[in-house]
Design an enzyme around this catalytic site. Sequence first.
Site, PDB file in Angstrom:
ATOM      1  N   ASN A 150      -1.939   2.545   5.670  1.00  0.00           N
ATOM      2  CA  ASN A 150      -1.026   1.272   5.664  1.00  0.00           C
ATOM      3  C   ASN A 150      -0.528   0.488   6.637  1.00  0.00           C
ATOM      4  OD1 ASN A 150      -0.447   2.329   2.943  1.00  0.00           O
ATOM      5  ND2 ASN A 150       1.140   3.498   3.436  1.00  0.00           N
ATOM      6  N   GLY A 151      -0.660  -1.042   6.212  1.00  0.00           N
ATOM      7  CA  GLY A 151      -0.155  -1.899   8.280  1.00  0.00           C
ATOM      8  C   GLY A 151      -1.451  -2.580   7.943  1.00  0.00           C
TER       9      GLY A 151
ATOM     10  N   TRP B 259      -3.107  -2.926  -1.360  1.00  0.00           N
ATOM     11  CA  TRP B 259      -2.694  -3.807  -1.357  1.00  0.00           C
ATOM     12  C   TRP B 259      -3.375  -4.435  -1.021  1.00  0.00           C
ATOM     13  CZ3 TRP B 259      -0.243  -8.609   0.112  1.00  0.00           C
ATOM     14  CH2 TRP B 259       0.741  -8.926  -0.432  1.00  0.00           C
TER      15      TRP B 259
ATOM     16  N   HIS C 198      19.760 -36.015  -7.206  1.00  0.00           N
ATOM     17  CA  HIS C 198      18.880 -36.805  -5.793  1.00  0.00           C
ATOM     18  C   HIS C 198      17.482 -35.834  -5.709  1.00  0.00           C
ATOM     19  CE1 HIS C 198      22.772 -37.523  -4.073  1.00  0.00           C
ATOM     20  NE2 HIS C 198      22.836 -36.119  -4.098  1.00  0.00           N
TER      21      HIS C 198
ATOM     22  N   LYS D 180      13.741 -14.623 -10.914  1.00  0.00           N
ATOM     23  CA  LYS D 180      13.479 -13.451 -11.412  1.00  0.00           C
ATOM     24  C   LYS D 180      12.331 -14.084 -12.707  1.00  0.00           C
ATOM     25  CE  LYS D 180      14.499 -11.187 -10.053  1.00  0.00           C
ATOM     26  NZ  LYS D 180      15.090 -10.792  -8.777  1.00  0.00           N
TER      27      LYS D 180
ATOM     28  N   GLU E 283      18.990 -16.951  -7.459  1.00  0.00           N
ATOM     29  CA  GLU E 283      18.194 -15.878  -7.863  1.00  0.00           C
ATOM     30  C   GLU E 283      18.083 -15.698  -9.413  1.00  0.00           C
ATOM     31  OE1 GLU E 283      17.567 -12.986  -7.220  1.00  0.00           O
ATOM     32  OE2 GLU E 283      17.096 -11.299  -8.927  1.00  0.00           O
TER      33      GLU E 283
ATOM     34  N   GLU F 257       9.346 -14.602 -10.734  1.00  0.00           N
ATOM     35  CA  GLU F 257       8.316 -12.970 -10.546  1.00  0.00           C
ATOM     36  C   GLU F 257       7.458 -12.983 -11.691  1.00  0.00           C
ATOM     37  OE1 GLU F 257      11.852 -11.287  -8.646  1.00  0.00           O
ATOM     38  OE2 GLU F 257      10.250 -10.694  -6.973  1.00  0.00           O
TER      39      GLU F 257
ATOM     40  N   CYS G  39       1.359  -1.278  -0.406  1.00  0.00           N
ATOM     41  CA  CYS G  39       0.198   0.148   0.184  1.00  0.00           C
ATOM     42  C   CYS G  39       1.334   1.205  -0.192  1.00  0.00           C
ATOM     43  CB  CYS G  39      -0.921   0.251   1.491  1.00  0.00           C
ATOM     44  SG  CYS G  39      -2.001  -1.246   1.515  1.00  0.00           S
TER      45      CYS G  39
ATOM     46  N   LYS H  63       6.629  -4.607  -4.085  1.00  0.00           N
ATOM     47  CA  LYS H  63       7.620  -3.957  -3.893  1.00  0.00           C
ATOM     48  C   LYS H  63       8.372  -4.524  -2.795  1.00  0.00           C
ATOM     49  CE  LYS H  63      12.027  -2.480  -6.362  1.00  0.00           C
ATOM     50  NZ  LYS H  63      12.625  -3.402  -6.668  1.00  0.00           N
TER      51      LYS H  63
ATOM     52  N   ARG I  49       5.700  -0.284  -6.204  1.00  0.00           N
ATOM     53  CA  ARG I  49       4.762  -0.483  -5.331  1.00  0.00           C
ATOM     54  C   ARG I  49       4.279  -2.029  -5.083  1.00  0.00           C
ATOM     55  NH1 ARG I  49       7.514   2.686  -0.149  1.00  0.00           N
ATOM     56  NH2 ARG I  49       5.573   0.988   1.131  1.00  0.00           N
TER      57      ARG I  49
HETATM   58  C1  AGP Z   1      12.520  -9.156  -5.672  1.00  0.00           C
HETATM   59  O1  AGP Z   1      13.117  -9.500  -7.482  1.00  0.00           O
HETATM   60  C2  AGP Z   1      11.663  -9.183  -4.829  1.00  0.00           C
HETATM   61  N1  AGP Z   1      11.185  -8.344  -5.189  1.00  0.00           N
HETATM   62  C3  AGP Z   1      11.224  -9.303  -3.191  1.00  0.00           C
HETATM   63  O2  AGP Z   1      12.141 -10.910  -3.202  1.00  0.00           O
HETATM   64  C4  AGP Z   1      12.130  -9.307  -2.702  1.00  0.00           C
HETATM   65  O3  AGP Z   1      13.697  -9.147  -2.709  1.00  0.00           O
HETATM   66  C5  AGP Z   1      12.310  -8.911  -0.849  1.00  0.00           C
HETATM   67  O4  AGP Z   1      10.925  -8.950  -0.697  1.00  0.00           O
HETATM   68  C6  AGP Z   1      12.850  -8.162  -0.499  1.00  0.00           C
HETATM   69  O5  AGP Z   1      12.933  -7.188  -0.170  1.00  0.00           O
HETATM   70  P1  AGP Z   1      14.248  -6.059  -0.273  1.00  0.00           P
HETATM   71  O6  AGP Z   1      15.226  -6.182  -0.451  1.00  0.00           O
HETATM   72  O7  AGP Z   1      13.928  -4.875  -0.228  1.00  0.00           O
HETATM   73  O8  AGP Z   1      13.754  -6.591   1.431  1.00  0.00           O
END
Ligand code: AGP
Length: 607
Positions: free
Chosen positions: A99-100, A73, A503, A484, A480, A487, A2, A602, A27
């Site tokens: 927010n929260g 959100w 395994h 990516k 990673e 996501e 949010c 985000k 975000r």
């Molecule tokens: C990364 O592509 C992601 N959106 C997510 O995994 C992110 O890295 C994670 O939420 C941690 O965020 P931060 O680095 O802002 O703590």
Amino acid sequence: MCGIVGYCGPKNATGILLDGLKRLEYRGYDSAGIAVQNAGRVDVAKRTGKIQDLRSVVPPSFAGNCGIGHTRWATHGGVTDANAHPHSDASGKIAVVHNGIIENYVQLKARLSSEGFVFASETDSEVLAHLIAYHYDGDLEKAVRATLAQVKGTYGIAAMHADEVGRIVGARNGSPLVVGVGDGEMLLASDVTAMIAHTKQVVYMEDGEIVTMTRDGFSITDLKDRKLDKKVDSVTWDLDEIEKEGFACFMEKEIFEQPETIARTLSGRLDPEYATGKLGGLNMTSRELLGVRRIKIVAAGTSWHAGLVGAYLIESLARIPASAELSSELRYRNSVVEQDTLYFAVTQSGETADTLYAMRELKRKGARVLGICNVVGSTIARESDGGVYTHAGPEIAVASTKAFTSQLAVFYSFALLMARMRDMSVSAGARYVKGLQAVPELVRGVLKQRDLIQTIAKKYSRARDFLFLGRGLEYPVALEGALKLKEISYIHAEGYSAGEIKHGPIALINEETPSIFLVPDDSLREKVISNMKEIKARRGPIIAFCCEGDDEVAAIADDTVTLPKTDELFYPFLMVVPLQLFAYFCALELGRDVDQPRNLAKSVTVE
Ligand code: AGP
């Protein structure tokens, strides 16, 4: 997650709020709304969908000079117009954005309902509007203060009352809020990006603080109404850093920025004369650093992957036992904190709830926790005992790219510093510094492969599942790469150590499941080639990322992307960039919303 924006000043608030919300889009959100004061009332417009959808339902009559806005959100209650913020009380004079999470909202709602308050949404946030109304006797700040005394949970809020023209009251507990100090105007936002077009002078609010603002100024008090003296900070980046500048989307721009961002992170952090790292912000003397016997890194998602690379480097170069743990696990584990262990909390946003609460738990136990953060002034940056800013600049795309390589650059500098204090010789240190300084140019070279990577992405983008495989330093990079792809393209992908496939995961291999192999010219190359042959024997398609001239790997793989040779320590930089491009082009091919993938936010400020 949010986002909040608020404005009071001489201008028409509506446009400023909508533009501010647009800046907060990155975000992640599913609905949005604004409330504007207007001739003794508060006009509210809100709806599900994007900001342009909201724009289309805001009538020209929304013409006041003071207002608040929100991107939601969903957590409590579905994605509906009624659940979108702002929320109002029965009189329609109060508007609140939040927010929260209000943890005791069920009890509060039951009590308010029994007193005749009628709720219009399923959200936890709406209780705030009714509670403020319950306490209101002509002083909004007082009513907000009384409300917060009854509330348990996390919040960043902004509230207005129709009878208090030109005034916004905000409060923070566990959800960021920044005050923007303009020339004859004031702003309030959950994120500096929403206000940077209007002012670069900001005040970061802390938990337990309440702000009241009008166009003429602001005052910040604590929950007991004691006035606080707050420092005004200057934001050091410019508006163009959050513009796309000719790129199709922010993720593409951020991938291509990496030669500069890595160089920026390293700038001033390497000391070629003494062949060591220079990290002043750690707030630790050489003697204290020498006393460190163990290093533990906590982080989430991409930042955790950077932490895994960091732990590997620190342990192998500095010979200090090091590990990286998910912050969401550590925060609920009764972990042992030892005197001579140094902790790092790694985070792009500096607001990730899991990492923040893990850090607070560690600090409660007496640990020294350093932050590696990208967002200047973020909560983790402020609450850590010291640390390093990555200086990658604002990262707008939800999928993290340049922040990752900058986090790596910090770990490479720190590992050098610690290694030089222990086993690493001056000459080895000098070679390392030279190698590290060459990384930005090598990454620039890798980016030139974009067309080839796009062609390969097109060929494979209809696959249902992918495996990403690497060993040693390339294992976290494989994780990673898989993250990516998941996501932004929504293709199922798993990252594994290449040595681990036999395994279990090898059972997934068939003609339709491509494996992406990371095969740098390092000491594990032969082992990875054996793993490739295991996949080939089962007719699994292979895409290999290997070094220029590696004909052996190219002969096994179906498709190959070659990368320049460097010292084996530095391949994570060169390997991750083409994986970012691969994910990007797959997503593009599938017509996904690259910058704002579904369900993701985000900065993840809730559990
Ligand atoms: C990364 O592509 C992601 N959106 C997510 O995994 C992110 O890295 C994670 O939420 C941690 O965020 P931060 O680095 O802002 O703590």
